[in-house]
Design a protein around this motif. Structure first.
Motif, short mmCIF file in Angstrom:
data_model
loop_
_atom_site.label_atom_id
_atom_site.label_comp_id
_atom_site.label_asym_id
_atom_site.label_seq_id
_atom_site.Cartn_x
_atom_site.Cartn_y
_atom_site.Cartn_z
N ALA A 494 40.92 29.80 57.96
CA ALA A 494 41.41 30.74 56.89
C ALA A 494 42.04 30.10 55.77
O ALA A 494 42.30 28.73 55.92
N TYR A 495 42.14 30.64 54.55
CA TYR A 495 42.42 30.09 53.21
C TYR A 495 43.92 30.92 52.76
O TYR A 495 43.92 32.12 53.15
N SER A 496 44.71 30.45 52.25
CA SER A 496 45.44 30.83 51.43
C SER A 496 45.07 30.71 49.86
O SER A 496 44.58 29.53 49.63
N GLY A 497 45.26 31.41 48.95
CA GLY A 497 45.19 31.25 47.58
C GLY A 497 44.82 32.47 46.73
O GLY A 497 45.02 33.40 47.24
N ILE A 498 44.05 32.20 45.49
CA ILE A 498 43.56 33.09 44.65
C ILE A 498 42.02 32.98 44.40
O ILE A 498 41.66 31.86 44.16
N TRP A 499 41.18 34.05 44.58
CA TRP A 499 39.87 33.94 44.30
C TRP A 499 39.26 35.22 43.45
O TRP A 499 39.86 35.97 43.32
N VAL A 500 38.28 34.70 42.64
CA VAL A 500 37.61 35.64 41.60
C VAL A 500 36.23 35.95 41.86
O VAL A 500 35.28 34.94 42.21
N ARG A 501 35.65 37.24 42.14
CA ARG A 501 34.38 37.45 42.26
C ARG A 501 33.39 37.31 41.11
O ARG A 501 33.91 37.57 40.06
N ARG A 502 32.52 36.50 41.55
CA ARG A 502 31.53 35.90 40.44
C ARG A 502 30.83 37.02 39.67
O ARG A 502 30.75 36.76 38.42
N ASP A 503 30.42 38.12 40.33
CA ASP A 503 29.60 39.20 39.60
C ASP A 503 30.40 39.83 38.62
O ASP A 503 30.08 40.57 37.70
N ALA A 504 31.72 39.89 38.85
CA ALA A 504 32.79 40.67 37.90
C ALA A 504 33.22 39.96 36.62
O ALA A 504 33.64 40.53 35.92
#
Length: 722
Positions: A494-504
């Motif tokens: 599991a991770y903590s953090g921030i991610w952004v969806r590539r297709d958007a």
């Protein structure tokens, strides 16, 4: 004349005293410990959503949801926001100031015949409660506790006056009703209080007016419950399912004498008694010795003792609150100090009050000196969540994502501003997530293929609960990290953090991004119709066309204002994902939309028809890809209660001494609400030599089996003896 003026002014002075003592306390207490807690902001967010978008929820685009358990606070904030449009901090401040003043005002009204003594007692009560930090901090937190404190105290005052005078106005049913709805479950202490009142009032005055008053309060409560049921489609709010609260289930365990439940309940009661300083009620013994005894005094004192007992039952009925073990029982501190001091309203002469008053001051001073009560941080401060909101805004601006859908476990601040649609990892504000949280494969299917949040923020405490999302291959495929860290506290990845969806993201060549740009330029149904036609021509199955629903949802407030729901739903009438699209568009009108939408996840619901049978025992075990499915027709709760073990021996272990432990609980791996007798478990990414699995209770095996995975589809595996 002066006495009459003082009698009128004394309650106001008492309110100012309470407010002054509390205000000084809040001023010296660091704000991060107590101010503007996130769960209170969640309730405010629902109220703002109704004012600005016309339905109760947290997202501008939908869904209708009751992600709070405090109807009175919702109505209070609804009125305040409708007339003022103030932000959440100002709304919380107004609530704290008004309720604190009225707490002192109402408290003094118990001493109407002895206004001077009442002022002295008000000072003692305010100081006691100011240093009872659980009461004090939750009272100023912006949550419902302050309303609960005021209306329960007001209810006892009015009912005590009714016992004293005999005749009363039925309008007093309103504050009693407000006490009952200050939290959704508080009808049970209010019902006990009304029962006591009805009995005492009848025996003192020989009238059934008390029974009529009880009927009015209960009728108002039932009417509100009926309105809630018609609007939200459920008796219990979404918070109950989200937090796993089941009164019936807990009562059955208590009746079955479950040692863990009984032990846990008594532990919580012990914590509450000392945290809320309930032992202060014992000081009433001194007051009762010098008080003029009458039915009203006995009723008021008995009412406070009864309420202490009723609130002490809270841990037995509902378990431990999610935020703080004492949060739901903070009124007990108020009941204790009121029980100790209110009998002094009946002293026969002012002289008899002097010795107990001095004793009270000495006891309070010794208590403060010896105990040194310490403030603590109550969950959950808004500063961190304001930072997360700014992170979301920064990423949305950087990648030019209009009205992004975000996934986050802390709903309040982020949903308050109505800048995002939120998928709630904490479950309170998302009925779909709540419905699926016990079915990881189905939840993952919904999360990645349908909801697909544009930005995800999570921290380890919550990431560990949904670790299967981070180990899903689609997570790495679809999301680019802004920053991430591995959670060491988890036994699974599991991770903590921030991610952004590539297709958007801006610059993506995905069809979804092109549709986002087209709808931003012109929110037109023709854009949606053309996109569906083009995509379904290329992919008749519609699997790759789900982005159309997501994009429509993103611009739903604008499209809805232009076309209405009926015209929008007609666009999806002949699509493979019609049920999901229509349910989502109509979700502001239907709090049970998720029950219709779940059906679209049919591939995850029906894996067995497309799977290989690899072993049979007490459960039939299927394989599909890297997933194992455990299935037993018409299973009972006993069949799935014991711990399941799954040991995977990798092929590349030449000494064959090690295995990968994949033990699991069936309830945490159930495939779907439509198939409660099938559990899904993912296999590790290794070449498997052999599997051992079964169920154990302690050291006793209920059944076990050992087998190798066949290289190709087998029509049927041989039976293996238990």
């Amino acid at each position: 004349m002066l006495n009459r003026v003082f009698a009128v002014a004394a309650p106001i002075i008492a309110g100012i005293i309470f407010l002054g003592i509390f205000w000084q306390g809040y001023h010296t207490l660091p704000e991060h410990l107590w101010k503007d807690r996130d769960d209170g902001i969640i309730t405010m967010s629902h109220a703002r959503n109704l004012v600005e978008y016309g339905f109760v929820g947290v997202n501008p685009s939908g869904e209708r949801v009751e992600g709070y358990s405090t109807p009175l606070q919702f109505l209070t904030y609804l009125l305040l926001y409708f007339f003022t449009r103030l932000d959440y901090s100002a709304l919380a401040l107004i609530q704290t100031v008004l309720t604190t003043f009225f707490l002192g005002f109402i408290f003094h009204r118990f001493f109407a015949a002895r206004p001077v003594i009442g002022l002295f007692c008000t000072v003692i009560a305010a100081l006691f409660l100011r240093y009872s930090y659980s009461f004090f901090e939750w009272h100023g937190s912006g949550m419902e506790n302050a309303l609960t404190h005021v209306f329960f105290l007001f209810s006892v005052l009015l009912l005590g006056r009714a016992v004293e005078r005999g005749n009363f106005s039925y309008w007093i049913a309103l504050p009693v009703f407000f006490a009952a709805i200050s939290r959704i479950e508080l009808i049970y202490p209010v019902a006990a209080l009304l029962f006591l009142f009805t009995v005492v009032h009848y025996f003192v005055h020989r009238t059934k007016r008390g029974l009529i008053l009880t009927g009015i309060v209960l009728s108002l409560w039932l009417l509100l419950m009926a309105i809630r049921y018609l609007y939200f489609g459920a008796i219990f709010p979404n918070t109950a399912a989200a937090q796993g609260i089941s009164v019936g289930g807990r009562l059955s365990l208590l009746v079955a004498l479950s040692p863990d439940v009984w032990k846990d309940s008594f532990r919580l009661v012990g914590h509450i008694v000392f945290t809320q300083h309930i032992y202060a009620a014992l000081f009433a013994l001194a007051a009762l010795l010098v008080a003029r005894r009458d039915a009203s005094l006995y009723f008021v004192f008995g009412a406070f003792v009864l309420l202490l007992a009723m609130f002490a039952l809270h841990p037995f009925l509902f378990g431990e609150p999610r935020l703080d073990p004492s949060r739901s029982t903070t009124p007990m501190a108020l009941f204790a100090v009121a029980a100790a001091l209110v009998p002094f309203a009946r002293v026969r002469s002012a002289r008899e009050f002097i010795l107990p008053f001095v004793l009270a001051i000495v006891c309070l001073s010794v208590y403060l000196y010896k105990e040194k009560p310490t403030p603590y941080e109550i969950c959950c401060k808004p500063k961190n969540f304001e930072a997360v909101r700014k992170d979301f805004l920064r990423e949305a601006q950087k990648y030019d994502i209009p009205r992004p859908t975000v996934a986050i476990p802390d709903l309040g601040v982020v949903s308050w501003y109505k800048e995002f649609n939120v998928v709630d990892f904490g479950l309170l504000g998302s009925t779909m997530m709540t419905a699926l949280h016990g079915y990881p494969p189905l939840l993952a299917e919904y999360f990645f293929e349908y909801a697909a949040p544009d930005v995800i923020e999570n921290h380890c405490a919550w990431s560990c609960r949904v670790h299967y999302l981070f180990s899903d291959p689609r997570f790495a495929q679809q999301y680019a990290p802004v920053h991430q860290n591995v959670c060491d506290s988890c036994s699974n990845l599991a991770y903590s953090g921030i991610w952004v969806r590539r297709d958007a993201q801006k610059g993506s060549d995905s069809a979804e991004r092109r549709m986002i740009e087209a709808l931003r330029r012109s929110p037109d149904s023709a854009v949606v119709r053309r996109e569906l036609e083009d995509c379904l021509t290329t992919d008749p199955s519609g699997v790759s066309c789900r982005y159309v629903v997501r994009t429509v949802y993103r611009f739903l407030p604008e499209l809805r204002a232009k076309y209405g729901d009926d015209e929008l739903t007609a666009l999806f009438e002949k699509t493979p994902f019609r049920d999901y699209a229509v349910a989502l568009i109509e979700s502001r009108h239907d709090a049970r939309w998720h029950e219709r939408a779940i059906g679209i996840l049919h591939e995850a619901n029906e894996p067995l028809e497309k799977s290989d049978i690899v072993a049979r025992s007490y459960f039939t075990i299927y394989r599909r890809g890297n997933m194992l499915y455990y299935h037993r027709p018409s299973c009972s709760p006993q069949d799935t209660a014991a711990q399941f073990f799954l040991h995977v021996e990798p092929e590349n272990d030449p000494r064959r001494r090690s295995f990968i432990n994949c033990d699991f609980k069936f309830a945490e791996r159930r495939l779907s609400p439509l198939d409660p007798c099938t559990a899904a478990v993912s296999l590790p990414d290794v070449t498997v030599r052999k599997l051992r699995t079964g169920q154990y209770v302690g050291n006793k095996a209920l059944w076990k089996i050992e087998f190798a995975l066949p290289p190709q589809k087998a029509a049927e595996a041989p039976d293996v003896a238990q």
